[in-house]
Design an enzyme around this catalytic site. Structure first.
Site, PDB file in Angstrom:
ATOM      1  N   GLY A 326       0.907  -1.306   0.218  1.00 35.18           N
ATOM      2  CA  GLY A 326      -0.114  -0.199  -0.194  1.00 35.18           C
ATOM      3  C   GLY A 326       0.712   1.596   0.295  1.00 35.18           C
ATOM      4  N   SER A 327       0.084   1.620   0.776  1.00 33.06           N
ATOM      5  CA  SER A 327       0.871   3.974   0.542  1.00 33.06           C
ATOM      6  C   SER A 327       2.357   3.226   1.429  1.00 33.06           C
ATOM      7  CB  SER A 327      -0.257   4.907   1.380  1.00 33.06           C
ATOM      8  OG  SER A 327      -0.861   4.492   0.050  1.00 33.06           O
ATOM      9  N   THR A 328       2.462   2.155   2.207  1.00 32.85           N
ATOM     10  CA  THR A 328       4.184   2.655   2.765  1.00 32.85           C
ATOM     11  C   THR A 328       5.195   2.781   2.029  1.00 32.85           C
ATOM     12  OG1 THR A 328       3.724   0.728   2.933  1.00 32.85           O
ATOM     13  CG2 THR A 328       3.044   1.533   4.335  1.00 32.85           C
TER      14      THR A 328
END
Length: 633
Positions: A326-328
């Site tokens: 994801g956005s990590t």
């Protein structure tokens, strides 16, 4: 008396007798010489041979198992111990009627059919004669007493004591330490059979498996005198075994227990790394299981219960769980865009809530329905604006993104001593062409830029990449071992391992423009301590500065015209919650990755867990104590 009768010739008879006597004496003397010669040959010339043969019947050389090394945490807390255990064994050479002996023994103590089958398998694999074979382990005092009073009708049956592995913390450490179990024939073929000639156990997973050679030690030997039935009468000579080395790990048991407490039996994983050394401070995968069940052999009922559980307690999520990050990963995507010159740090877009590759084409939606409006890179990281990343991914394509992600450890195993760790998947044009037999599309690049699509990573990889960011590109290899513990006259000494001899360290991340580290870290700092960051509630009251990045990984696809509604989905189909962080901001000491399966938003579920873990490590707080105090008040 007839005239023809002759008179006896005594003189001739005397001569004949003497001749016969001499011949007889000569034959007897010759036979005596042969007998003496044979005796001389056997007693003198063949002395060494027959003494050796006699000793083989009387004296046996027996291996003596070494004591397995202990395992401690960084503060000296014992994590893996050896405890005495009593087992009932059978010596086949004395048990003339083996089947009847087993029947009689089952009348005295409970023995299952599975234990009988395992005993017969071990009997076939026995390495030498007069070697007892274990039948049942961990006898109680009552069972030992019942066997003892029935020895007279149980030929060949013995009660023997041995040291077996014991894990005082139970399931808290199973996914970090691994466990030992009964050695099997396949494993025996991979090790030095002589050195394992008296050993019944071997490391199966984790640290126990990776450092098996150091933990096992060197076998000893003893010469024993036995009677005609093979029973040991006395020890004639002994060479003591060399015990295995004691290991000290980077693990902090207090932090490990706090982490496990915070996860509260959810399907989740946490990896925390010392940014200075790369030592793994905490590695938790929940739910877990008790490794002590596996040491002497787990029952079928217990194993089936673990294997068939929907929560997969046997699965090590921390190093084998492959999740969309994801956005990590957005900080790394942004870094690849500005460091390659595709866009500048000031690159700004207007986000209406979606992005299209062509006019009127498919809409790649932002997580915020009506968009973020005007957004630059810093705000894109802080607010996790998908549309900004779609835009830069469209401009630069997959090659820079895949290259930079690889530099931070994605798609490879960079840990030193976690043998079960997976490389997961770092997609590229070549990877898709070889694995999927189709070309790479621009839409794939857009999905990759927000950590979705083909990219999957383990929590260990996310924590490692975060540590590299915290160190401004300096690589530290994640590893468990801190050193070997020895007791000397001066006290306890710690010998540090040479990690480079085990595994070469990856190259440091060298940017074309090193000042871009601060641009990226500023965005991550604003995620948790900026005015509009997605996790600002978690970091607003922190007494130290830190940086982080939230992530929400989609589990099931949502159609173009539909909106994500967690309440309408079964829990197993809800989004995963992720959060990565490091602290403090200027001189980092800890990097952490948290993933909670089907936990929803990273800011609401994963980030609070990470904050409490960092507080526990940096400030010495304990959320367990705080919750008890809150409950009492």
């Amino acid at each position: 008396m007839s005239g023809h009768e002759r008179l006896k010739d005594y003189s001739r008879e005397s001569h004949t007798f003497k001749v016969r006597a001499v011949l007889a004496f000569g034959v007897v003397f010759l036979l005596m010489l042969v007998l003496v010669g044979r005796l001389y040959y056997l007693q003198v010339m063949q002395y060494d041979r027959y003494v050796a043969m006699s000793d083989d019947n009387r004296v046996q050389l027996q291996p003596v198992a070494p004591t397995r090394g202990l395992i401690y945490d960084r503060n000296g807390h014992l994590l893996a111990d050896n405890r005495p255990s009593y087992s009932v064994t059978v010596l086949k050479e004395e048990a003339k009627h083996l089947e009847q002996t087993l029947v009689d023994l089952r009348e005295i103590i409970p023995i299952t059919d599975r234990e009988i089958d395992r005993f017969k398998t071990r009997l076939k694999q026995r390495r030498r004669p007069f070697e007892s074979v274990p039948l049942r382990f961990r006898l109680t005092d009552d069972e030992i007493a019942r066997i003892s009073v029935n020895y007279h009708r149980l030929p060949g049956v013995r009660v023997e004591a041995e040291l077996i592995r014991y894990y005082p913390e139970g399931q808290s450490l199973v996914h970090a330490l691994g466990y030992v179990g009964r050695i099997n024939e396949q494993e025996l073929q991979k090790v030095n059979a002589n050195n394992y000639s008296a050993t019944h156990y071997i490391g199966k997973l984790g640290v126990e498996r990776f450092y098996e050679d150091e933990l096992h030690g060197q076998v000893g030997f003893q010469k024993v005198e036995t009677n005609a039935r093979g029973r040991v009468m006395r020890v004639l000579e002994r060479t003591d075994p060399v015990p295995g080395k004691d290991l000290v790990l980077h693990l902090d048991m207090r932090l490990q227990q706090i982490t496990e407490y915070l996860l509260q039996d959810r399907r989740a994983a946490v990896v925390a790394i010392d940014t200075e050394t790369g030592g793994i401070l905490s590695l938790v995968s929940t739910p877990g299981y008790d490794p002590n069940l596996f040491v002497t052999g787990i029952s079928t009922k217990d194993y089936n219960g673990l294997r068939e559980s929907d929560d997969l307690p046997l699965f090590n999520r921390a190093i084998r769980g492959r999740y969309p990050p994801g956005s990590t990963i957005k900080p790394i995507i942004a870094l690849s865009a500005i460091d390659t010159g595709v866009v500048s740090p000031n690159y700004t877009i207007f986000d209406p809530g979606w992005y299209t590759l062509t006019t009127g084409g498919r809409k790649y939606r932002d997580w915020k329905k009506y968009g973020h409006g005007k957004v630059d890179m810093n705000e894109a990281i802080a607010q996790s604006c998908d549309t900004w990343f779609y835009s830069v991914a469209h401009k630069m394509g997959v090659v820079p993104m895949s290259k930079y992600l690889g530099m931070f450890g994605f798609g490879q195993v960079t840990s030193v001593d976690l043998p079960e760790a997976l490389a997961a998947i770092l997609p590229s044009k070549e990877w898709k062409r070889s694995s999927r037999r189709v070309p790479w599309y621009t839409g794939d690049s857009l999905n990759l830029s927000i950590g979705q699509g083909f990219l999957v990573a383990t929590p260990l990889q996310l924590a490692t990449a975060t540590a590299v960011i915290a160190n401004r590109g300096r690589w530290v290899q994640p590893h468990m071992l801190k050193g070997y513990r020895t007791q000397t006259e001066e006290g306890i000494q710690l010998q540090a391992p040479d990690l480079e001899q085990i595994k070469a360290k990856p190259a440091d991340v060298q940017l074309n423009n090193p000042k871009y580290w601060e641009n990226i870290i500023k965005g991550m700092h604003d995620v948790v301590q900026g005015p509009t960051g997605t996790a600002r509630r978690v970091g607003s009251d922190a007494p130290y500065e830190f940086a982080g990045k939230t992530g929400t990984a989609q589990v099931v696809g949502i159609k173009q015209d539909e909106e994500y509604d967690a309440e309408k989905l079964a829990e197993i189909h809800r989004d995963h919650a992720l959060f990565v962080a490091f602290a403090p901001l200027k001189e980092p000491k800890i990097a952490i990755a948290v993933i909670v399966e089907n936990g929803g938003g990273g800011s609401s579920t994963a980030a609070p867990i990470a904050r409490k873990i960092m507080d526990a490590y940096l400030l010495g707080t304990d959320p367990r104590v705080q919750e008890v105090a809150d409950g009492e008040s």
